[in-house]
Design a protein around this motif. Structure first.
Motif, PDB file in Angstrom:
ATOM      1  N   ILE A  41       0.891  -1.176   0.000  1.00 25.93           N
ATOM      2  CA  ILE A  41       0.000   0.000   0.000  1.00 25.93           C
ATOM      3  C   ILE A  41       0.919   1.213   0.000  1.00 25.93           C
ATOM      4  O   ILE A  41       1.571   1.522   1.003  1.00 25.93           O
ATOM      5  CB  ILE A  41      -0.912  -0.017   1.240  1.00 25.93           C
ATOM      6  N   PHE A  42       0.984   1.912  -1.128  1.00 25.15           N
ATOM      7  CA  PHE A  42       2.075   2.876  -1.276  1.00 25.15           C
ATOM      8  C   PHE A  42       1.711   4.034  -2.209  1.00 25.15           C
ATOM      9  O   PHE A  42       0.764   3.979  -2.984  1.00 25.15           O
ATOM     10  CB  PHE A  42       3.328   2.168  -1.784  1.00 25.15           C
ATOM     11  N   ALA A  43       2.502   5.092  -2.032  1.00 25.89           N
ATOM     12  CA  ALA A  43       2.466   6.256  -2.931  1.00 25.89           C
ATOM     13  C   ALA A  43       1.104   6.911  -3.020  1.00 25.89           C
ATOM     14  O   ALA A  43       0.770   7.546  -4.033  1.00 25.89           O
ATOM     15  CB  ALA A  43       2.972   5.877  -4.340  1.00 25.89           C
ATOM     16  N   GLY A  44       0.303   6.777  -1.947  1.00 23.77           N
ATOM     17  CA  GLY A  44      -0.975   7.471  -1.934  1.00 23.77           C
ATOM     18  C   GLY A  44      -0.817   8.936  -1.559  1.00 23.77           C
ATOM     19  O   GLY A  44       0.156   9.332  -0.911  1.00 23.77           O
ATOM     20  N   ARG A  45      -1.801   9.727  -1.944  1.00 24.39           N
ATOM     21  CA  ARG A  45      -1.763  11.162  -1.651  1.00 24.39           C
ATOM     22  C   ARG A  45      -2.394  11.504  -0.298  1.00 24.39           C
ATOM     23  O   ARG A  45      -2.502  12.663   0.073  1.00 24.39           O
ATOM     24  CB  ARG A  45      -2.445  11.933  -2.779  1.00 24.39           C
ATOM     25  N   ASP A  46      -2.847  10.481   0.414  1.00 19.97           N
ATOM     26  CA  ASP A  46      -3.386  10.653   1.763  1.00 19.97           C
ATOM     27  C   ASP A  46      -2.798   9.536   2.626  1.00 19.97           C
ATOM     28  O   ASP A  46      -1.660   9.118   2.408  1.00 19.97           O
ATOM     29  CB  ASP A  46      -4.910  10.609   1.716  1.00 19.97           C
ATOM     30  N   HIS A  47      -3.526   9.016   3.583  1.00 19.96           N
ATOM     31  CA  HIS A  47      -3.017   7.957   4.445  1.00 19.96           C
ATOM     32  C   HIS A  47      -2.948   6.633   3.691  1.00 19.96           C
ATOM     33  O   HIS A  47      -3.732   6.378   2.770  1.00 19.96           O
ATOM     34  CB  HIS A  47      -3.937   7.791   5.659  1.00 19.96           C
ATOM     35  N   GLY A  48      -2.038   5.767   4.149  1.00 21.10           N
ATOM     36  CA  GLY A  48      -2.009   4.433   3.557  1.00 21.10           C
ATOM     37  C   GLY A  48      -3.248   3.642   3.927  1.00 21.10           C
ATOM     38  O   GLY A  48      -3.977   3.153   3.060  1.00 21.10           O
ATOM     39  N   VAL A  49      -3.514   3.530   5.235  1.00 19.22           N
ATOM     40  CA  VAL A  49      -4.716   2.865   5.744  1.00 19.22           C
ATOM     41  C   VAL A  49      -5.369   3.788   6.760  1.00 19.22           C
ATOM     42  O   VAL A  49      -4.693   4.311   7.663  1.00 19.22           O
ATOM     43  CB  VAL A  49      -4.371   1.518   6.413  1.00 19.22           C
ATOM     44  N   ASN A  62       1.593  -6.623   5.729  1.00 20.73           N
ATOM     45  CA  ASN A  62       1.532  -5.633   4.659  1.00 20.73           C
ATOM     46  C   ASN A  62       2.776  -4.738   4.688  1.00 20.73           C
ATOM     47  O   ASN A  62       3.388  -4.521   5.734  1.00 20.73           O
ATOM     48  CB  ASN A  62       0.285  -4.767   4.827  1.00 20.73           C
ATOM     49  N   THR A  63       3.104  -4.178   3.542  1.00 21.42           N
ATOM     50  CA  THR A  63       4.148  -3.168   3.436  1.00 21.42           C
ATOM     51  C   THR A  63       3.481  -1.860   3.032  1.00 21.42           C
ATOM     52  O   THR A  63       2.862  -1.771   1.960  1.00 21.42           O
ATOM     53  CB  THR A  63       5.216  -3.561   2.413  1.00 21.42           C
ATOM     54  N   ILE A  64       3.594  -0.865   3.918  1.00 19.16           N
ATOM     55  CA  ILE A  64       2.878   0.401   3.757  1.00 19.16           C
ATOM     56  C   ILE A  64       3.940   1.487   3.701  1.00 19.16           C
ATOM     57  O   ILE A  64       4.647   1.724   4.681  1.00 19.16           O
ATOM     58  CB  ILE A  64       1.908   0.615   4.923  1.00 19.16           C
ATOM     59  N   PHE A  65       4.072   2.170   2.545  1.00 19.44           N
ATOM     60  CA  PHE A  65       5.234   3.037   2.392  1.00 19.44           C
ATOM     61  C   PHE A  65       4.973   4.190   1.419  1.00 19.44           C
ATOM     62  O   PHE A  65       4.073   4.148   0.579  1.00 19.44           O
ATOM     63  CB  PHE A  65       6.447   2.221   1.926  1.00 19.44           C
ATOM     64  N   THR A  66       5.727   5.215   1.597  1.00 21.38           N
ATOM     65  CA  THR A  66       5.770   6.436   0.766  1.00 21.38           C
ATOM     66  C   THR A  66       4.400   7.075   0.557  1.00 21.38           C
ATOM     67  O   THR A  66       4.130   7.636  -0.509  1.00 21.38           O
ATOM     68  CB  THR A  66       6.447   6.171  -0.606  1.00 21.38           C
ATOM     69  N   ASN A  67       3.556   7.023   1.573  1.00 23.43           N
ATOM     70  CA  ASN A  67       2.284   7.730   1.490  1.00 23.43           C
ATOM     71  C   ASN A  67       2.434   9.155   2.022  1.00 23.43           C
ATOM     72  O   ASN A  67       3.241   9.417   2.933  1.00 23.43           O
ATOM     73  CB  ASN A  67       1.230   6.973   2.289  1.00 23.43           C
ATOM     74  N   VAL A  68       1.644  10.079   1.472  1.00 20.66           N
ATOM     75  CA  VAL A  68       1.752  11.485   1.858  1.00 20.66           C
ATOM     76  C   VAL A  68       1.217  11.710   3.273  1.00 20.66           C
ATOM     77  O   VAL A  68       1.746  12.533   4.017  1.00 20.66           O
ATOM     78  CB  VAL A  68       1.018  12.374   0.838  1.00 20.66           C
ATOM     79  N   THR A  86       5.268  -3.789   7.792  1.00 21.46           N
ATOM     80  CA  THR A  86       6.370  -2.842   7.627  1.00 21.46           C
ATOM     81  C   THR A  86       5.771  -1.514   7.183  1.00 21.46           C
ATOM     82  O   THR A  86       5.059  -1.457   6.161  1.00 21.46           O
ATOM     83  CB  THR A  86       7.381  -3.333   6.588  1.00 21.46           C
ATOM     84  N   ILE A  87       6.049  -0.472   7.962  1.00 18.54           N
ATOM     85  CA  ILE A  87       5.449   0.848   7.714  1.00 18.54           C
ATOM     86  C   ILE A  87       6.603   1.836   7.639  1.00 18.54           C
ATOM     87  O   ILE A  87       7.260   2.128   8.650  1.00 18.54           O
ATOM     88  CB  ILE A  87       4.464   1.216   8.832  1.00 18.54           C
ATOM     89  N   LYS A  88       6.879   2.370   6.479  1.00 12.21           N
ATOM     90  CA  LYS A  88       8.128   3.089   6.290  1.00 12.21           C
ATOM     91  C   LYS A  88       7.997   4.222   5.278  1.00 12.21           C
ATOM     92  O   LYS A  88       7.056   4.296   4.490  1.00 12.21           O
ATOM     93  CB  LYS A  88       9.214   2.122   5.818  1.00 12.21           C
ATOM     94  N   ASP A  89       8.957   5.119   5.359  1.00 11.68           N
ATOM     95  CA  ASP A  89       9.163   6.156   4.336  1.00 11.68           C
ATOM     96  C   ASP A  89       7.936   7.027   4.098  1.00 11.68           C
ATOM     97  O   ASP A  89       7.743   7.569   2.996  1.00 11.68           O
ATOM     98  CB  ASP A  89       9.593   5.519   2.997  1.00 11.68           C
TER      99      ASP A  89
END
Length: 468
Positions: A41-49, A62-68, A86-89
Motif C-alpha cells: 500500500i504505497f504512494a498514496g496522496r493521503d493515508h495508507g490505511v 503488509n508493506t505500507i510506504f511512501t504515502n503522503v 512494515t510501515i516506512k518512508d
C-alpha cells in the motif's frame, strides 16, 4: 481509494498492490472487520490505511510506504489489529492513533518516516508491543495533547529526535521497552506531560537518558539508565511533582542525576554509580533525594552548586573522591545519611586537593548536617572538611572508626558543631590555618591520635564537650 466498510463489511484483501490513490489506500469504518494480508500500500496522496468510526480489521504482513499522510491512521474509536507489517518512508508518522482511536499494534517494523514513528494524541489509547521503531526523522514515539497508550517491549532506536517524547498532557504507560542510540534524549517529558515509565532499558543516547522539564509530573521507576553521552536523568525548568525512584543510573558520561530549577520532584531509592558525578544540583534545585545509593562515581558523589538548597535524607554514599561537595552559596540540608569507605586515592582531582566525605567551601556555603548522619570506615583526608570561610551546622551526628580526622576546619571557616559523637577516629576535630568555629556538648572519646588538634592559626571555641 479502496473503501472497505459500511455496516460490518468483511472479506479478505490479500497480495494486492494499492497505490497512487487520491484518498486513503484503504479505509475501514463502521464496524467493518476485513483481513488485509501481504499487500503493498504505497504512494498514496493521503493515508495508507485509515481506520475510523468504529472500524476494526486485521492487518498482517503488509508493506505500507511512501504515502503522503500517515502510514496507518486510526481515529474515532477505530480498533484494528496491526500485526507484523512494515510501515516506512511516509511523509508524516508511521502510525497515528488520534481522537480516541484504539487498537493493538504488535510486531511491526516502523522506520524512516518523516515525523514520529508512532504518534498518539487527543485521547488515543492503543496497545503497542514488540514493535521496532527506528531511524525516523522525528521522535520514535510521540504522545501529546492528552494521548494515552500502553507500550510494552518495543525496540526504539536511532531516531533523529528523542526516542520517546511526551508533552501537552500526554499520559502513556511504557514498560520493558529498549530505548537506545537516539540522537537526542532517550525519553523527554515536558509541557505538563505525565506518564509512567517502568522497567525500561534506556541507554547510549546522545543527550540525557531521561529528561523531565516544564511541568512534567512523570513517574520514572525501576529503569536502567546507562551509557548516555550526557547525564543519565535531568530534571529542569520547573519540572512538576515527578517521581524518580528505584532506577539503576550508571555509567553515564555526565551526572547520574542533574537537577536545576526544580522544587517538587522526589528522587528516591535509586542506585547511582560509575557516572562522572552522582547527583549534580544546580541553581534553583530544592528537591528531595531520599534513600539512594551513591557510589564509585569518577569525581563527586554529589556536587551542590551555588543557589541550590536540596534535602538529602537517608542516602548511602560511598567510595567517592568527594562524597559531597557543598559549594559557595549552597544551603543544603543533610539528615540521616551514611558516608562510608571513602578513600584517599592518591591521584589528581580537578575538584580540589582534599579527598573527604563532605567538603564545604566558600563563605556562602551553609549546610545543615544534622539528625543522625553516620560517618564510618573512611580512610580519606577527613570526614567533613570546612574551608574558605564556609559556615554551617553539624549537629547530632556520629563519627566512628575513621582512620582520618572526623572534622577539619581551615582558612577562615567557622562551623557550629554541637552534640555529635566521635569514637575511634584518628583525630576528632582538627582546626588549622586560620580556621575557627564553635564546638559545644560533643562527646569526643577514644580517638587513636588526638581528640582535638589545634594547629598554627586555629582559633576555635570549645565549650561543654567531653574530651578524653
Amino acid at each position: 481509494m479502496l473503501l472497505v466498510g459500511f455496516h460490518s463489511g468483511l472479506g479478505v484483501i490479500e497480495d494486492n498492490k494499492i497505490s497512487e490513490n487520491d484518498c486513503a489506500g484503504v479505509c475501514i469504518e463502521r464496524q467493518a472487520c476485513p483481513e488485509l494480508k501481504n499487500n503493498d500500500i504505497f504512494a498514496g496522496r493521503d493515508h495508507g490505511v485509515w481506520v475510523r468510526d468504529g472500524g476494526r480489521g486485521t492487518l498482517t504482513g503488509n508493506t505500507i510506504f511512501t504515502n503522503v499522510g500517515h502510514g496507518v491512521y486510526v481515529t474515532s474509536a477505530g480498533e484494528p489489529l496491526l500485526d507484523s507489517n512494515t510501515i516506512k518512508d511516509g511523509h508524516l508518522s508511521g502510525i497515528c492513533v488520534d481522537q480516541k482511536g484504539l487498537g493493538v499494534a504488535q510486531g511491526n517494523k516502523v522506520h524512516h518516516n518523516a515525523m514520529a514513528g508512532i504518534l498518539v494524541c487527543d485521547g488515543g489509547d492503543p496497545v503497542m508491543k514488540d514493535n521496532e521503531i527506528h531511524e525516523g526523522c522525528g521522535p520514535g514515539i510521540l504522545v501529546e495533547n492528552g494521548g494515552l497508550g500502553t507500550f510494552l517491549s518495543n525496540s526504539v532506536h536511532d531516531n533523529v529526535a528523542s526516542g520517546v517524547e511526551v508533552r501537552l498532557g500526554g499520559n502513556p504507560k511504557m514498560s520493558q521497552n529498549n530505548i537506545f542510540s537516539g540522537r537526542q534524549y532517550g525519553i523527554l517529558c515536558h509541557s505538563d506531560a505525565s506518564g509512567c515509565f517502568s522497567e525500561n532499558v534506556i541507554e547510549s543516547n546522545e543527550l540525557a537518558g531521561v529528561a523531565l522539564q516544564s511541568g512534567a509530573c512523570s513517574q520514572v521507576e525501576k529503569n536502567k539508565v546507562r551509557n548516555s553521552k550526557a547525564a543519565g536523568v535531568v530534571l529542569s525548568n520547573e519540572c512538576g511533582a515527578a517521581k524518580v525512584t528505584g532506577n539503576d543510573i550508571s555509567d553515564n558520561t555526565g551526572a547520574g542525576v542533574l537537577v536545576e530549577g526544580c522544587k517538587l520532584p522526589l528522587i528516591s531509592n535509586n542506585t547511582v554509580e560509575r557516572n562522572y558525578v552522582g547527583f549534580h544540583c544546580l541553581e534553583g534545585c530544592f528537591t528531595s533525594m531520599e534513600g539512594n545509593t551513591v557510589n564509585n562515581n569518577a569525581a563527586w558523589g554529589c556536587r551542590l552548586e551555588s543557589g541550590s538548597g536540596p534535602t538529602f535524607r537517608a542516602n548511602r554514599i560511598s567510595s567517592e573522591k568527594v562524597g559531597m561537595s557543598v559549594c559557595d552559596g549552597c544551603t543544603a540540608r543533610l539528615e540521616g545519611n551514611e558516608f562510608y569507605e571513602h578513600h584517599d586515592r592518591n591521584d589528581s582531582f580537578v575538584g580540589g586537593d582534599c579527598f573527604c566525605c563532605i567538603d564545604v567551601s566558600g563563605s556562602g556555603a551553609q549546610p545543615e548536617i544534622i539528625n543522625g548522619n553516620k560517618f564510618h570506615t573512611n580512610t580519606c583526608d577527613a570526614a567533613i572538611h570546612f574551608q574558605k570561610a564556609a559556615v554551617g551546622t553539624v549537629e547530632g551526628n556520629s563519627f566512628e572508626n575513621n582512620t582520618c580526622p572526623a572534622i577539619t576546619v581551615e582558612t577562615e571557616a567557622a562551623p557550629s558543631v554541637t552534640g555529635n559523637t566521635f569514637r575511634s577516629n584518628s583525630v576528632g576535630v582538627k582546626v588549622m590555618n586560620g580556621g575557627s568555629g564553635t564546638f559545644r556538648r560533643n562527646d569526643i572519646t577514644g580517638q587513636t591520635l588526638a581528640g582535638v588538634c589545634i594547629e598554627s592559626g586555629g582559633q576555635p571555641v570549645f565549650n561543654g564537650n567531653k574530651i578524653k
